[in-house]
Scaffold this motif. Sequence first.
Motif, PDB file in Angstrom:
ATOM      1  N   ARG A  26       0.845  -1.195   0.000  1.00 15.49           N
ATOM      2  CA  ARG A  26       0.000   0.000   0.000  1.00 15.49           C
ATOM      3  C   ARG A  26       0.884   1.249   0.000  1.00 15.49           C
ATOM      4  NH1 ARG A  26      -4.207   0.797   4.835  1.00 15.49           N
ATOM      5  NH2 ARG A  26      -2.275   0.416   6.002  1.00 15.49           N
ATOM      6  N   GLY A  27       0.490   2.232  -0.802  1.00 15.29           N
ATOM      7  CA  GLY A  27       1.180   3.517  -0.838  1.00 15.29           C
ATOM      8  C   GLY A  27       0.191   4.659  -0.910  1.00 15.29           C
ATOM      9  N   ILE A  28       0.700   5.869  -0.842  1.00 13.77           N
ATOM     10  CA  ILE A  28      -0.158   7.060  -0.909  1.00 13.77           C
ATOM     11  C   ILE A  28       0.459   8.056  -1.886  1.00 13.77           C
ATOM     12  CG2 ILE A  28      -1.082   9.036   0.356  1.00 13.77           C
ATOM     13  CD1 ILE A  28      -1.193   7.302   2.840  1.00 13.77           C
ATOM     14  N   GLN A  29      -0.350   8.549  -2.806  1.00 15.80           N
ATOM     15  CA  GLN A  29       0.022   9.632  -3.710  1.00 15.80           C
ATOM     16  C   GLN A  29      -1.104  10.650  -3.719  1.00 15.80           C
ATOM     17  OE1 GLN A  29       1.048   8.450  -7.692  1.00 15.80           O
ATOM     18  NE2 GLN A  29       2.894   7.334  -7.069  1.00 15.80           N
ATOM     19  N   ALA A  30      -0.734  11.915  -3.554  1.00 19.97           N
ATOM     20  CA  ALA A  30      -1.716  12.996  -3.575  1.00 19.97           C
ATOM     21  C   ALA A  30      -2.863  12.723  -2.604  1.00 19.97           C
ATOM     22  CB  ALA A  30      -2.260  13.212  -5.002  1.00 19.97           C
ATOM     23  N   GLY A  31      -2.537  12.099  -1.468  1.00 15.63           N
ATOM     24  CA  GLY A  31      -3.540  11.836  -0.452  1.00 15.63           C
ATOM     25  C   GLY A  31      -4.436  10.654  -0.738  1.00 15.63           C
ATOM     26  N   ARG A  32      -4.190   9.957  -1.862  1.00  8.73           N
ATOM     27  CA  ARG A  32      -5.022   8.810  -2.216  1.00  8.73           C
ATOM     28  C   ARG A  32      -4.225   7.522  -2.062  1.00  8.73           C
ATOM     29  NH1 ARG A  32      -6.259  12.568  -6.372  1.00  8.73           N
ATOM     30  NH2 ARG A  32      -8.471  13.157  -6.455  1.00  8.73           N
ATOM     31  N   GLU A  33      -4.881   6.486  -1.548  1.00  4.32           N
ATOM     32  CA  GLU A  33      -4.217   5.192  -1.449  1.00  4.32           C
ATOM     33  C   GLU A  33      -4.127   4.543  -2.831  1.00  4.32           C
ATOM     34  OE1 GLU A  33      -5.938   2.510   1.316  1.00  4.32           O
ATOM     35  OE2 GLU A  33      -5.168   3.560   3.090  1.00  4.32           O
ATOM     36  N   PHE A  34      -3.030   3.832  -3.049  1.00  7.61           N
ATOM     37  CA  PHE A  34      -2.908   2.983  -4.228  1.00  7.61           C
ATOM     38  C   PHE A  34      -2.150   1.739  -3.808  1.00  7.61           C
ATOM     39  CE2 PHE A  34       1.080   5.197  -4.120  1.00  7.61           C
ATOM     40  CZ  PHE A  34       2.022   4.356  -4.709  1.00  7.61           C
ATOM     41  N   TYR A  35      -2.146   0.731  -4.671  1.00  9.13           N
ATOM     42  CA  TYR A  35      -1.592  -0.567  -4.303  1.00  9.13           C
ATOM     43  C   TYR A  35      -0.774  -1.132  -5.462  1.00  9.13           C
ATOM     44  CZ  TYR A  35      -5.544   0.238  -1.244  1.00  9.13           C
ATOM     45  OH  TYR A  35      -6.434   0.826  -0.382  1.00  9.13           O
ATOM     46  N   VAL A  36       0.361  -1.699  -5.129  1.00  6.92           N
ATOM     47  CA  VAL A  36       1.234  -2.312  -6.136  1.00  6.92           C
ATOM     48  C   VAL A  36       1.245  -3.813  -5.904  1.00  6.92           C
ATOM     49  CG1 VAL A  36       3.544  -2.401  -7.120  1.00  6.92           C
ATOM     50  CG2 VAL A  36       2.678  -0.249  -6.164  1.00  6.92           C
ATOM     51  N   SER A  37       0.977  -4.559  -6.970  1.00  3.72           N
ATOM     52  CA  SER A  37       0.919  -6.011  -6.856  1.00  3.72           C
ATOM     53  C   SER A  37       1.607  -6.657  -8.055  1.00  3.72           C
ATOM     54  CB  SER A  37      -0.531  -6.479  -6.781  1.00  3.72           C
ATOM     55  OG  SER A  37      -0.591  -7.886  -6.578  1.00  3.72           O
ATOM     56  N   MET A  38       1.666  -7.981  -8.023  1.00  4.32           N
ATOM     57  CA  MET A  38       2.175  -8.777  -9.131  1.00  4.32           C
ATOM     58  C   MET A  38       1.050  -9.667  -9.626  1.00  4.32           C
ATOM     59  SD  MET A  38       5.316  -7.898  -9.566  1.00  4.32           S
ATOM     60  CE  MET A  38       6.278  -6.706  -8.600  1.00  4.32           C
ATOM     61  N   CYS A  39       0.884  -9.707 -10.933  1.00  2.00           N
ATOM     62  CA  CYS A  39      -0.219 -10.479 -11.500  1.00  2.00           C
ATOM     63  C   CYS A  39       0.324 -11.439 -12.556  1.00  2.00           C
ATOM     64  CB  CYS A  39      -1.241  -9.543 -12.135  1.00  2.00           C
ATOM     65  SG  CYS A  39      -2.710 -10.365 -12.769  1.00  2.00           S
ATOM     66  N   PRO A  40      -0.067 -12.719 -12.519  1.00  4.11           N
ATOM     67  CA  PRO A  40       0.361 -13.660 -13.563  1.00  4.11           C
ATOM     68  C   PRO A  40      -0.098 -13.182 -14.939  1.00  4.11           C
ATOM     69  CG  PRO A  40      -0.624 -14.823 -11.712  1.00  4.11           C
ATOM     70  CD  PRO A  40      -0.894 -13.369 -11.495  1.00  4.11           C
ATOM     71  N   LEU A  41       0.734 -13.362 -15.941  1.00  2.00           N
ATOM     72  CA  LEU A  41       0.397 -12.902 -17.290  1.00  2.00           C
ATOM     73  C   LEU A  41      -0.870 -13.567 -17.817  1.00  2.00           C
ATOM     74  CD1 LEU A  41       3.845 -12.676 -19.149  1.00  2.00           C
ATOM     75  CD2 LEU A  41       2.658 -10.943 -17.790  1.00  2.00           C
ATOM     76  N   ARG A  42      -1.123 -14.820 -17.420  1.00  4.33           N
ATOM     77  CA  ARG A  42      -2.293 -15.529 -17.950  1.00  4.33           C
ATOM     78  C   ARG A  42      -3.606 -14.874 -17.542  1.00  4.33           C
ATOM     79  NH1 ARG A  42      -4.204 -18.446 -13.626  1.00  4.33           N
ATOM     80  NH2 ARG A  42      -2.683 -18.774 -11.939  1.00  4.33           N
ATOM     81  N   LEU A  43      -3.592 -14.099 -16.431  1.00  5.11           N
ATOM     82  CA  LEU A  43      -4.830 -13.470 -15.984  1.00  5.11           C
ATOM     83  C   LEU A  43      -5.007 -12.048 -16.517  1.00  5.11           C
ATOM     84  CD1 LEU A  43      -5.100 -14.648 -12.275  1.00  5.11           C
ATOM     85  CD2 LEU A  43      -6.268 -15.542 -14.295  1.00  5.11           C
ATOM     86  N   ILE A  44      -3.948 -11.486 -17.072  1.00 11.06           N
ATOM     87  CA  ILE A  44      -4.030 -10.102 -17.557  1.00 11.06           C
ATOM     88  C   ILE A  44      -5.162  -9.904 -18.567  1.00 11.06           C
ATOM     89  CG2 ILE A  44      -2.805  -8.322 -18.875  1.00 11.06           C
ATOM     90  CD1 ILE A  44      -1.866  -8.552 -16.012  1.00 11.06           C
ATOM     91  N   PRO A  45      -5.274 -10.754 -19.606  1.00 12.07           N
ATOM     92  CA  PRO A  45      -6.355 -10.529 -20.586  1.00 12.07           C
ATOM     93  C   PRO A  45      -7.748 -10.765 -20.011  1.00 12.07           C
ATOM     94  CG  PRO A  45      -4.628 -11.950 -21.486  1.00 12.07           C
ATOM     95  CD  PRO A  45      -4.418 -11.880 -20.004  1.00 12.07           C
ATOM     96  N   LYS A  46      -7.837 -11.527 -18.925  1.00 10.77           N
ATOM     97  CA  LYS A  46      -9.148 -11.903 -18.397  1.00 10.77           C
ATOM     98  C   LYS A  46      -9.766 -10.833 -17.505  1.00 10.77           C
ATOM     99  CE  LYS A  46      -8.094 -16.858 -18.447  1.00 10.77           C
ATOM    100  NZ  LYS A  46      -7.987 -18.109 -17.661  1.00 10.77           N
ATOM    101  N   ILE A  47      -8.924 -10.085 -16.815  1.00 14.60           N
ATOM    102  CA  ILE A  47      -9.505  -9.147 -15.847  1.00 14.60           C
ATOM    103  C   ILE A  47      -9.305  -7.674 -16.202  1.00 14.60           C
ATOM    104  CG2 ILE A  47      -9.306 -10.788 -13.967  1.00 14.60           C
ATOM    105  CD1 ILE A  47      -6.865  -9.350 -12.988  1.00 14.60           C
ATOM    106  N   PHE A  48      -8.339  -7.382 -17.088  1.00 14.11           N
ATOM    107  CA  PHE A  48      -8.103  -5.981 -17.440  1.00 14.11           C
ATOM    108  C   PHE A  48      -8.717  -5.692 -18.799  1.00 14.11           C
ATOM    109  CE2 PHE A  48      -4.687  -6.959 -14.467  1.00 14.11           C
ATOM    110  CZ  PHE A  48      -4.872  -5.944 -13.541  1.00 14.11           C
ATOM    111  N   LEU A  49      -9.660  -4.765 -18.798  1.00 14.75           N
ATOM    112  CA  LEU A  49     -10.443  -4.475 -19.993  1.00 14.75           C
ATOM    113  C   LEU A  49     -10.063  -3.129 -20.576  1.00 14.75           C
ATOM    114  CD1 LEU A  49     -13.933  -5.565 -18.602  1.00 14.75           C
ATOM    115  CD2 LEU A  49     -12.264  -6.966 -19.851  1.00 14.75           C
ATOM    116  N   PHE A  50     -10.320  -2.981 -21.880  1.00 16.49           N
ATOM    117  CA  PHE A  50     -10.173  -1.684 -22.538  1.00 16.49           C
ATOM    118  C   PHE A  50     -11.479  -0.924 -22.421  1.00 16.49           C
ATOM    119  CE2 PHE A  50      -7.337  -4.233 -25.491  1.00 16.49           C
ATOM    120  CZ  PHE A  50      -6.196  -3.894 -24.798  1.00 16.49           C
ATOM    121  N   ASP A  51     -11.393   0.380 -22.568  1.00 13.74           N
ATOM    122  CA  ASP A  51     -12.613   1.161 -22.720  1.00 13.74           C
ATOM    123  C   ASP A  51     -13.216   0.795 -24.072  1.00 13.74           C
ATOM    124  OD1 ASP A  51     -13.137   4.640 -21.722  1.00 13.74           O
ATOM    125  OD2 ASP A  51     -14.444   2.891 -21.669  1.00 13.74           O
TER     126      ASP A  51
END
Length: 376
Positions: A26-51
């Motif tokens: 967990r980190g904070i930028q401009a007063g907002r929380e954000f999170y850095v993680s590691m994700c297997p490549l096989r799941l990238i196309p399944k959960i991250f969508l384009f507009d």
Amino acid sequence: MGSSATSQSAEPATSAGFEYVFPAIRGIQAGREFYVSMCPLRLIPKIFLFDEDELAPEVRAQRILNKGRLPALTRYIVDNPSDYVFSALTASVDGDIHFEGIADSGVGMRAGQIRISMSSRFLINDGQHRRAAIEQALKENPDLGEETIAVVFFHDSGLARCQQMFADLNRHAVRPPRSIGVLYDHRDDLATTARLLAMRAPAFKGHVEMESSTLSQRSRKLFTLSSVYYATQSLLQGLELKKDQPQEIAEAYWAAIDAVIPEWTLVRRRELTAPEVRRDYLHSHGIALHALGRVGNSLLRKSLAPRTWTPTLKRLSSVDWSRANTDWEGRALVAGRVSKSHQNLTLTVNYLRQHLKLELSAEEQRAEDAYLRGDS
């Protein structure tokens, strides 16, 4: 990353009882929380969508995917499975993010895991082309699926915030100069050839700007590494060469060119300065080097032996390379300024071919006819 104990599927679901679990910091930028993680490549196309591509730009949070960029990115991953590097994806999560630290105090408060409902929507703010290339690469090499990529998660605070994130992430992105790209590229054999030319060929040694692709007025260099690269690329284009031949032929060719351009020698002898030569002559500019490479390619296609084309190149000694030569206007120069357009390059090549008594190609002849007619 994994799903919670309540989840029975690796695919996104609409039930609030199903969730993704990501190890995260967990980190904070401009007063907002954000999170850095590691994700297997096989799941990238399944959960991250384009507009959605069909949406108007003002109601999207991303640019439309440029599919023309994907083949090169995909090949980069597939061809370098043990040596590729991808920077982190940045994504907004339209849904609740619950962080659980491994401790209630100290450093452990920042490390732990985040839980995100599978009904949440993940939108990539930065890295959509990397995501699409990963999807294509996995089709060719599924073994890549267990490798990971860093992902930075932000809370989705609405369309305006997502659009601002995209603008901010790209606001200060600057493509590195082509010269430093050539300098640092150890996969491209031509880049290696250009570097070696710059370091040891008499015509170039000590007079090549290795980092920037432009030269300041006071620069002591005659050439840029990028101009040497593109000129040599044109020289060797389409030739069937053995392993060590490109370097040998390129060095021999540029040595022959060096012999018919006395100003380059005068700079090495310190009888002329590089700024003077660049100011008064065209032969050290990128368009001239590129044109010389094109001309040389025609000669090399007939024979790779220097003894067959060196006598022809000697005719270049009759070329008046000075900017004061009005023949260059409309060819290498437009209103007195060097122009690197495709049309001007072709007309510069034509001028050199005429001095060498070489025939023009059909395309070159059309450009020459238009130039002689005075067509713009």
